[in-house]
Design a protein around this motif. Structure first.
Motif, PDB file in Angstrom:
ATOM      1  N   ASN A   1      97.439 118.885  25.722  1.00 33.26           N
ATOM      2  CA  ASN A   1      97.271 119.113  24.294  1.00 33.26           C
ATOM      3  C   ASN A   1      98.147 118.179  23.469  1.00 33.26           C
ATOM      4  O   ASN A   1      99.072 117.541  23.988  1.00 33.26           O
ATOM      5  CB  ASN A   1      97.556 120.575  23.941  1.00 33.26           C
ATOM      6  CG  ASN A   1      98.932 121.024  24.409  1.00 33.26           C
ATOM      7  OD1 ASN A   1      99.950 120.578  23.911  1.00 33.26           O
ATOM      8  ND2 ASN A   1      98.947 121.919  25.414  1.00 33.26           N
ATOM      9  N   THR A   2      97.845 118.099  22.197  1.00 35.16           N
ATOM     10  CA  THR A   2      98.525 117.157  21.305  1.00 35.16           C
ATOM     11  C   THR A   2     100.006 117.477  21.160  1.00 35.16           C
ATOM     12  O   THR A   2     100.825 116.570  20.950  1.00 35.16           O
ATOM     13  CB  THR A   2      97.846 117.151  19.926  1.00 35.16           C
ATOM     14  OG1 THR A   2      96.423 117.055  20.097  1.00 35.16           O
ATOM     15  CG2 THR A   2      98.319 115.984  19.084  1.00 35.16           C
ATOM     16  N   SER A   3     100.360 118.751  21.249  1.00 33.68           N
ATOM     17  CA  SER A   3     101.766 119.153  21.132  1.00 33.68           C
ATOM     18  C   SER A   3     102.575 118.844  22.383  1.00 33.68           C
ATOM     19  O   SER A   3     103.795 119.001  22.391  1.00 33.68           O
ATOM     20  CB  SER A   3     101.864 120.657  20.842  1.00 33.68           C
ATOM     21  OG  SER A   3     101.288 120.978  19.602  1.00 33.68           O
ATOM     22  N   LYS A   4     101.881 118.438  23.465  1.00 32.15           N
ATOM     23  CA  LYS A   4     102.497 118.189  24.766  1.00 32.15           C
ATOM     24  C   LYS A   4     103.173 119.438  25.321  1.00 32.15           C
ATOM     25  O   LYS A   4     104.159 119.370  26.045  1.00 32.15           O
ATOM     26  CB  LYS A   4     103.487 117.018  24.689  1.00 32.15           C
ATOM     27  CG  LYS A   4     102.847 115.708  24.212  1.00 32.15           C
ATOM     28  CD  LYS A   4     103.847 114.575  24.176  1.00 32.15           C
ATOM     29  CE  LYS A   4     103.208 113.291  23.658  1.00 32.15           C
ATOM     30  NZ  LYS A   4     104.170 112.164  23.578  1.00 32.15           N
ATOM     31  N   TYR A   5     102.599 120.593  24.958  1.00 35.26           N
ATOM     32  CA  TYR A   5     103.098 121.859  25.472  1.00 35.26           C
ATOM     33  C   TYR A   5     102.518 122.099  26.860  1.00 35.26           C
ATOM     34  O   TYR A   5     101.320 121.967  27.080  1.00 35.26           O
ATOM     35  CB  TYR A   5     102.713 123.009  24.531  1.00 35.26           C
ATOM     36  CG  TYR A   5     103.038 124.371  25.085  1.00 35.26           C
ATOM     37  CD1 TYR A   5     104.347 124.839  25.069  1.00 35.26           C
ATOM     38  CD2 TYR A   5     102.051 125.172  25.648  1.00 35.26           C
ATOM     39  CE1 TYR A   5     104.663 126.091  25.596  1.00 35.26           C
ATOM     40  CE2 TYR A   5     102.349 126.413  26.168  1.00 35.26           C
ATOM     41  CZ  TYR A   5     103.660 126.872  26.145  1.00 35.26           C
ATOM     42  OH  TYR A   5     103.961 128.101  26.669  1.00 35.26           O
ATOM     43  N   ARG A   6     103.375 122.448  27.805  1.00 36.64           N
ATOM     44  CA  ARG A   6     102.952 122.724  29.174  1.00 36.64           C
ATOM     45  C   ARG A   6     103.518 124.067  29.625  1.00 36.64           C
ATOM     46  O   ARG A   6     104.695 124.362  29.390  1.00 36.64           O
ATOM     47  CB  ARG A   6     103.446 121.631  30.137  1.00 36.64           C
ATOM     48  CG  ARG A   6     102.913 120.246  29.825  1.00 36.64           C
ATOM     49  CD  ARG A   6     101.422 120.108  30.108  1.00 36.64           C
ATOM     50  NE  ARG A   6     100.955 118.755  29.871  1.00 36.64           N
ATOM     51  CZ  ARG A   6     100.510 118.322  28.695  1.00 36.64           C
ATOM     52  NH1 ARG A   6     100.487 119.128  27.661  1.00 36.64           N
ATOM     53  NH2 ARG A   6     100.088 117.078  28.557  1.00 36.64           N
TER      54      ARG A   6
END
Length: 529
Positions: free
Chosen positions: A450-455
């Motif tokens: 995702n764009t937020s780079k949330y993993r």
């Protein structure tokens, strides 16, 4: 499960078409009920009993140009997709699929395959017959990462194909999915022989009601009637012009003067300037416009701290943004779901309310009293108004942001490539269809990238459970969808602000306009009087 549909279903039912005097107060109080159809093909203005008429050119005012490189992804300008191309199926307001290029479908009991029967009377604009090979190509096209298609994960779940002649096809699935018909509504069926020319705008060879006449980059997309269209007597119109008018004032003027017949880009706070015009009709769509949100890059400190992100979520006055920036058209909400969504709950909507004092306490507990950050936003009046409102609210909580206006094409590329600054405001779609689609498809929410780079392994787990739970039963499905909402609200890497109600402004001479769930304009039955 079998869904027999020997012929195309009736058009979606007519919904409220709001004429102007006194309509403003009513519009401001509308909830989100899943409305897609603005004016049905059988609806006429009082005193008009002439019925559909053939001929004429409809001019559609748009505020950003067609971007052919994003043809297969959900972009800020998707109106032309259904004019040039068809899809396999189309949803009604209750998310029940109806035929388009597919006439019927049968699911295997284990949910691992679906058999499609296809129309045998369809040709492309160049005269070539539509066959099952074109559906196979369309799926594989969306599986290609170069296409940047948000529904790529769902397309990738289709692992094999079995042709049974030219007009019957079995799609075999790696696992059951709850959103296969979202894919069928989203996936335009291009000509497999000219697809590389399509993504440059040189050739747009589809099966749709109109064919390409000329694309003038930055100016207009000109389409003319497809005389080979498979629906007898359709379209009624001779031509459609999608005219690029970036400035809101000029766009509104073109509608008021009659130079444009239709637009979805009148800012909500400017609707009052057109709603009292007797020659214009204002109509709301409740699920097509997506939602405005504040995005957070979780790899940039201190926004890698969930407490800081939650502070941002408590900082924003959603009701004021809805009223002042969007003219009241929409629903203030901390969650992405419209009221028509199976995932909607009032508790999710009000999970975060405006509480700057609480926001300051949370920031202090995270070790911060003052923060600074850039805030990217689209360089359009409505987007700028939202960004300025967010900027003001965050400043009250101790977060000072610098606005970064950006053109839509650049912003979309940054969104896809995960190249956003610490904060940004944009709109997202995909909450208006099956709930699992949002978290497996939309760039801001995609569990894998995702764009937020949330993993998060937990986020991936709950999303995958909701996505693959086809046939799990309504109660179980709702519970899984709520698990997704719980993660989104708690982690706050995307902070939803307002679920927007798309507003159609149309000439009173134009009838029969509809939209699909992905804002594809359908003018099959449109006509001018």
């Amino acid at each position: 499960m079998t869904e027999p549909h020997p012929s195309p279903s009736p058009h979606p039912s007519r919904r409220s078409t709001l004429r102007a005097t006194g309509a403003g107060a009513l519009l401001l109080g509308l909830g989100l009920t899943g409305c897609r159809s603005a004016v049905s093909a059988s609806s006429y203005r009082a005193g008009d009993d002439s019925g559909p008429r053939r001929g004429g050119t409809v001019s559609v005012a748009i505020n950003s140009d067609f971007t052919p490189s994003l043809l297969f992804s959900q972009s800020s300008q998707p109106l032309q997709n259904r004019l040039l191309f068809n899809t396999l199926t189309r949803y009604d307001d209750a998310l029940k699929p109806h035929p388009e290029l597919a006439t019927s479908w049968t699911y295997a009991k284990d949910g691992r395959s679906v058999t499609l029967k296809l129309r045998d009377d369809v040709t492309y604009h160049d005269g070539r017959r539509f066959t099952a090979d074109d559906v196979i190509f369309a799926v594989r096209n969306l599986q290609d990462p170069q296409r940047a298609a948000q529904l790529r994960a769902t397309a990738a779940a289709i692992t094999d194909f079995e042709k049974r002649g030219d007009h019957e096809l079995v799609l075999k699935l790696a696992h059951p999915v709850t959103n296969l018909f979202d894919l069928f509504e989203f996936m335009i069926i291009p000509d497999r022989h000219t697809v590389e020319q399509a993504v440059t705008g040189k050739t747009l060879n589809g099966t749709g009601p109109f064919r390409l006449k000329k694309w003038s980059p930055g100016s207009a997309l000109s389409l003319i009637r497809n005389d080979r269209y498979f629906k007898p007597g359709r379209p009624y119109l001779d031509a459609v012009e999608l005219r690029v008018i970036p400035q809101a004032e000029a766009l509104i003027s073109s509608l008021r003067s009659g130079q444009s017949h239709l637009s979805y880009q009148v800012p909500g706070k400017s609707i009052r300037t057109v709603r009292d015009n007797p020659d214009l009709v204002v109509t709301t769509y409740d699920t097509g416009a997506g939602a405005s949100y504040l995005g957070v890059n979780t790899t940039i400190a201190p926004f890698d701290d969930k407490t800081v992100r939650q502070a941002l979520a408590w900082s924003v006055d959603r009701d004021r943004i809805l009223k002042q920036s969007l003219g009241g058209y929409g629903l203030a909400s901390a969650a992405p779901w419209p009221k028509s969504s199976p995932a909607y709950t009032e508790a999710n909507r009000t999970h975060y309310t405006y509480d700057p004092a609480k926001a300051r306490r949370l920031l202090k507990s995270a070790g911060h009293s003052r923060l600074t950050a850039p805030l990217l936003h689209l360089n359009s009046p409505e987007s700028t108004a939202i960004a300025e409102a967010v900027q003001y609210d965050l400043q009250q909580a101790g977060v000072r942001v610098t606005l970064q206006p950006t053109d839509p094409a650049t912003a979309q590329k940054k969104l896809i490539s995960q190249d956003m600054p610490a904060l940004w405001t944009m709109d997202h779609g995909f909450a208006q269809v099956q709930p699992a689609t949002l978290a497996v498809s939309a760039y801001p929410f995609n569990e894998a990238k995702n764009t937020s780079k949330y993993r998060s392994e937990h986020y991936t787990k709950v999303v995958r459970e909701a996505w693959t739970a086809a046939g799990a039963g309504t109660a179980r499905q709702h519970a899984l969808e709520q698990h997704v909402s719980d993660v989104l609200l708690d982690e706050a890497f995307i902070i939803d602000l307002v679920v927007q109600g798309s507003v159609q402004v149309a000439s009173s001479k134009l009838h029969g306009v509809t939209l699909n769930k992905f804002m594809y304009l359908n003018l099959d039955d449109a006509y001018l009087v």
